[in-house]
Design an enzyme around this catalytic site. Structure first.
Site, PDB file in Angstrom:
ATOM      1  N   HIS A 378       0.617  -1.356   0.009  1.00 61.44           N
ATOM      2  CA  HIS A 378       0.037   0.037   0.023  1.00 61.44           C
ATOM      3  C   HIS A 378       0.785   1.122  -0.012  1.00 61.44           C
ATOM      4  O   HIS A 378       0.255   2.408   0.033  1.00 61.44           O
ATOM      5  CB  HIS A 378      -0.958  -0.053   1.156  1.00 61.44           C
ATOM      6  N   LYS A 569      -8.683  14.191   3.579  1.00 60.79           N
ATOM      7  CA  LYS A 569      -7.722  13.080   3.726  1.00 60.79           C
ATOM      8  C   LYS A 569      -6.788  13.403   4.920  1.00 60.79           C
ATOM      9  O   LYS A 569      -6.809  14.356   5.632  1.00 60.79           O
ATOM     10  CB  LYS A 569      -6.681  13.003   2.454  1.00 60.79           C
ATOM     11  N   ARG A 570      -6.059  12.301   5.390  1.00 62.62           N
ATOM     12  CA  ARG A 570      -5.125  12.453   6.546  1.00 62.62           C
ATOM     13  C   ARG A 570      -4.300  13.692   6.314  1.00 62.62           C
ATOM     14  O   ARG A 570      -3.806  13.677   5.003  1.00 62.62           O
ATOM     15  CB  ARG A 570      -4.462  11.188   6.582  1.00 62.62           C
ATOM     16  N   LYS A 575       0.895  14.519   1.082  1.00 63.08           N
ATOM     17  CA  LYS A 575      -0.524  14.758   0.366  1.00 63.08           C
ATOM     18  C   LYS A 575      -0.471  16.184   0.127  1.00 63.08           C
ATOM     19  O   LYS A 575      -1.495  16.943  -0.679  1.00 63.08           O
ATOM     20  CB  LYS A 575      -1.643  14.537   1.265  1.00 63.08           C
ATOM     21  N   THR A 677      -8.195   6.673  -2.727  1.00 63.83           N
ATOM     22  CA  THR A 677      -9.666   6.406  -3.299  1.00 63.83           C
ATOM     23  C   THR A 677     -10.740   7.443  -3.259  1.00 63.83           C
ATOM     24  O   THR A 677     -11.440   7.589  -3.598  1.00 63.83           O
ATOM     25  CB  THR A 677     -10.083   5.004  -2.347  1.00 63.83           C
ATOM     26  N   LYS A 681     -14.322   8.688  -5.166  1.00 58.60           N
ATOM     27  CA  LYS A 681     -15.581   9.221  -4.484  1.00 58.60           C
ATOM     28  C   LYS A 681     -16.114  10.464  -5.107  1.00 58.60           C
ATOM     29  O   LYS A 681     -17.180  10.557  -5.473  1.00 58.60           O
ATOM     30  CB  LYS A 681     -15.493   9.226  -2.989  1.00 58.60           C
TER      31      LYS A 681
END
Length: 843
Positions: A378, A569-570, A575, A677, A681
């Site tokens: 992952h 998101k985290r 990110k 993911t 969405k």
């Protein structure tokens, strides 16, 4: 309770959820009243909203139980190959609405609850999220369980029943504060304790090599108590099981202390054993090498493998007597999928059981183990890879350490024979890493012990083959696969965006709910003015509803006509929430510089949790809230720009914000996000994506056409070239005036006047230690955001792109992902045949 919907509104909302039959409504009412009566008879006379929620949950659960029992009987009769999905995280969210949707009960429940003078939505809000995961990995596991049941696979999810899930996030004075998530405080109506299947798990002790074989003795025992949660497929009467283990101390735990007279201490010490399932480690993409975490990993593996072997040996429903004793056929009947390296101990544990307990020959056991296990990688971030100290294994799992050493020796002998004299290759490929602290590389253990290794998006799987496991790929290229992630269309379209699901169903029928590729049929309507208008109207209604929620929660006036620009998101440096912050500051400076100019109004929303020990992530949250504080209170800005930090982002909040978003931010440095993911969405819910060519963004751009996403910034090869050259943030700072202004404002305390030096660590990182090269993509990002503004000013063209994105999102269903796992890794075929419902005979 709030006033229920008017009759007119209620009639309008009935479509894909089906018309509620009068008989169904009467039955739901009767069952609801019965459950409510028993609750009140037991306790008191006045019902609370929570009593109503529990009465409804038990009513819905009644519809699951018969199907659940019948499904398990069906599996025992057919004796199919069973799939075991092992994950330390299952981020399930709420269960009530999802169960109603999958059983086709939502309208009957809605109507019955309405007739009783209650509001279904208010009851749904009472349910606690089951937050047994950190982010993408745990939510993926939840989507996969839904798809496996919908595809009729004999599948089981196995994990830990954490007493405390992912912490609740409070924002206090702009800082994240963590609160324990006591999600079981009021009980959990969806789980069933199964004490009859309680199993022992061993720790510590020592190993004895005897003439009869190897014995692991003098161990400390912890009991694993299973709790089962039903997992319904979509309208196919299949109900699979998620089994989560809870740690219990045996009654003789530390009895020696009792014998010495300290009975109280001995009983209190039971907590030491039971701590194993107390709390979820709150790290995402970061390895924390704590002994308790290793105990959790072994605990779930040891209990699960005993359960798997018991089920393999007995094949009659409800029977415990072994009917299979030969393990030759084990891989034909059992598939174990390791969700990341957290359940990697399945490999040495299966070897231990086969060799030490079942007396299978070592080489045969190794062949069985490899054919049974498969591993999903992952992440490519080095700090996320699990590398356990050998000394910890020696103490906690001495027999497993011996097995890992023996497996590694076999593996290295093979490598040495194929590459004679290549000592460096042996070092790179070893499961044991030498050094000051000898460590076990769990990813290497997973690769050598599995028959299939997959990444979770095409670009990620290529990186896995070409860099992370390059040597292993050269050795066994046939092992490596790609399985691009997906999301379940039931929760992430039907449940969270019924308005959109309805207008899609009106145009193309309901087949897309179980075959998302049918959304392609919407391409015919890309120029249909009625459909364009309907899609825009649904989005606007979702925005109005979410704006009302935000105003209630944050007391900030939201312009519902503004662009809802969302990054949830985290919080993690890779990110790049900081890039988003720099854009917000740049916009703010442009508005301040020219207040009379017309600007496309934006509401920038950023949400996500920071790991409690991750200093930089917590600083990023403080920066976002500080920027919002200044911008939201500046009269020059008005409603042109707002910056909101969404507190306590979780599954139930995602279900609200995603359908309301116009713009989805997926802006990680190319080559760092394995898949993502959330991006999927947003796509299926009609938001346009601004993103880098990273993770599944690459395949989204391929499906919808790159011109229908806002793609910017460096590609993987550009990042590599910049690494070669050397990234110098100061060059960008000095050559880009707007970037310099933003950084100077952060440095000077413009956004933190009461503590001017507050963000020095953030600026220092960006200028001198930024692994993720925020400045290198700044210029391209700001320019791309200008293109977003341009398109947003043309609502018809924007909505046409939205329709194209929705129409091309079919690939990103977890049903497609699981079908590929089933056929290409597990060797089973999905089934479209529904099991007969409990009220009909089985044959």
């Amino acid at each position: 309770m709030a006033a229920p919907l008017s009759d007119g509104d209620r009639r309008k909302q009935i479509s894909v959820r089906g018309i509620a039959g009068l008989g169904d409504v009467a039955e739901v009412r009767k069952s609801f009243n019965r459950h409510l009566h028993f609750t009140l008879v037991k306790d008191r006379n006045v019902a609370t909203p929570r009593d109503y929620y529990f009465a409804l949950a038990h009513t819905v659960r009644d519809h699951l139980v018969g199907r659940w029992i019948r499904t398990q009987q069906h599996y025992y009769e057919r004796d199919p190959k069973r799939i075991y999905y092992l994950s330390l995280e299952f981020y399930m969210g709420r269960t009530l609405q999802n169960t109603m949707v999958n059983l086709g009960l939502q309208n009957a429940c809605d109507e019955a609850i309405y007739q009783l003078g209650l509001d279904l939505e208010e009851l749904e809000e009472i349910e606690e999220d089951a937050g047994l995961g950190n982010g993408g990995l745990g939510r993926l596991a939840a989507c996969f369980l839904d798809s496996m049941a919908t595809l009729g696979l004999a599948a089981y999810g196995y994990g830990i029943r954490y007493e405390f899930g992912i912490f609740n996030q409070k924002i206090v004075d702009g800082w994240q504060v963590e609160e324990a998530d006591d999600w079981l405080r009021y009980g959990n109506p969806w789980e069933k304790a199964r004490p009859e299947y309680m199993l022992p798990v061993h720790f510590y002790g020592r190993v004895e090599h005897t003439a009869e074989g190897v014995k692991w003795i003098d161990t400390q025992v912890v009991l694993a108590m299973p709790y089962d949660t039903p997992v319904p497929g979509y309208k196919n009467n299949t109900v699979n099981t998620m089994r989560l283990w809870s740690a219990k101390a045996p009654n003789d735990f530390n009895l020696q202390e009792f014998n010495m007279g300290d009975y109280i201490e001995a009983v209190l010490d039971r907590n030491l054993a039971e701590n194993i399932s107390r709390v979820l480690y709150p790290n995402d993409n970061f390895f924390e090498g704590k002994e308790l975490r290793l105990k959790q990993e072994y605990f779930v593996v040891a209990a699960t493998l005993q359960d798997i072997i018991r089920r393999f040996k007995s094949s009659k429903f409800g029977c415990r007597d072994p009917v299979r004793t030969c393990f030759e056929t084990f891989p034909d009947k059992v598939a174990i999928q390791l969700n990341d390296t957290h359940p990697a101990l399945s490999i040495p544990e299966l070897m231990r059981i086969l060799v030490d307990v079942e007396k299978v020959d070592w080489d045969k056991a190794w062949e069985i183990t490899k054919r049974t296990c498969a591993y999903t990688n992952h992440t490519v971030l080095p700090e996320a890879l699990e590398r356990w100290p050998v000394s910890m294994f020696e103490k906690l799992l001495p027999r497993h350490l011996e097995i890992i050493y023996a497996l590694n020796q076999m593996h290295l002998d093979r490598v040495a024979a194929l590459y004679p004299g290549d000592i460096d290759r042996l070092r790179r490929m070893s499961v044991i890493e030498e050094g000051d602290c000898k460590r076990i590389n769990m990813a290497h253990l997973c690769v050598i012990g599995s028959h299939a290794v997959n990444g979770v998006a095409r670009i990620h799987s290529d990186i896995v083959k070409n860099s992370v496991f390059k040597d292993f790929y050269e050795l066994e290229p046939e092992k490596f696969q790609n399985k691009t992630n997906g999301i379940t269309p039931r929760r992430w379209l039907l449940l969270c965006n019924p308005g959109l699901a309805d207008i899609i169903a009106e145009k193309i029928g309901e087949g897309f709910i179980t075959d998302l590729s049918q959304l392609k049929k919407l391409l015919e309507f890309i120029d249909n003015e009625t459909f364009i208008r309907d899609v825009a109207k649904v989005k606007q209604e979702n925005k109005l509803k979410f704006a009302a929620y935000l105003e209630e929660q944050y007391k900030v006036k939201i312009n519902p006509m503004s662009m809802f620009d969302v990054q949830v998101k985290r919080i993690h440096e890779y990110k790049r929430q900081l890039l988003n912050c720099l854009h917000a500051i740049t916009l703010y400076n442009r508005i301040r510089c020219n207040p009379s100019k017309s600007f496309v109004p934006r509401t920038i929303m950023i949400g996500g949790k920071a790991a409690p020990g991750y200093h930089m992530a917590k600083m990023i949250i403080k920066l976002i809230t500080s920027i919002g504080e200044v911008i939201n209170n500046d009269p020059y800005v008005g409603d042109k720009l707002k910056v909101i930090f969404l507190e306590n982002y979780r599954v139930s909040l995602a279900e609200k914000v995603i359908p309301a978003a116009d713009l989805s931010q997926q802006i990680s440095t190319a080559g760092t996000e394995a898949s993502g993911t959330g991006n999927m969405k947003f796509m299926v819910n009609g938001a346009l994506t601004i993103g880098t060519m990273d993770g599944a963004n690459v395949e989204m751009a391929e499906e919808a056409g790159e011109e229908n996403l806002f793609i910017f910034g460096m590609r993987v090869e550009d990042v590599e070239a910049l690494d070669q050259k050397g990234y110098n943030a100061r060059e960008y700072y000095e050559s880009l005036p707007e970037l310099r202004q933003a950084i100077d404002q952060i440095t000077s305390g413009f956004f933190s006047p009461r503590d001017p030096g507050c963000f020095k660590d953030v600026v220092n990182m960006l200028m001198y230690h930024d692994r993720f090269k925020v400045f290198a993509d700044y210029e391209a990002y700001i320019k791309c955001q200008g293109q977003v503004d341009q398109l947003f000013m043309d609502p018809r063209e924007w909505t046409r792109k939205v329709i194209r994105n929705i129409a091309c999102s079919g690939k990103f269903s977890s049903d497609r992902t699981i079908t590929e796992y089933a056929r290409e890794i597990w060797g089973v075929e999905p089934s479209a045949t529904a099991i007969p419902p409990p009220n009909l005979p089985r044959n």
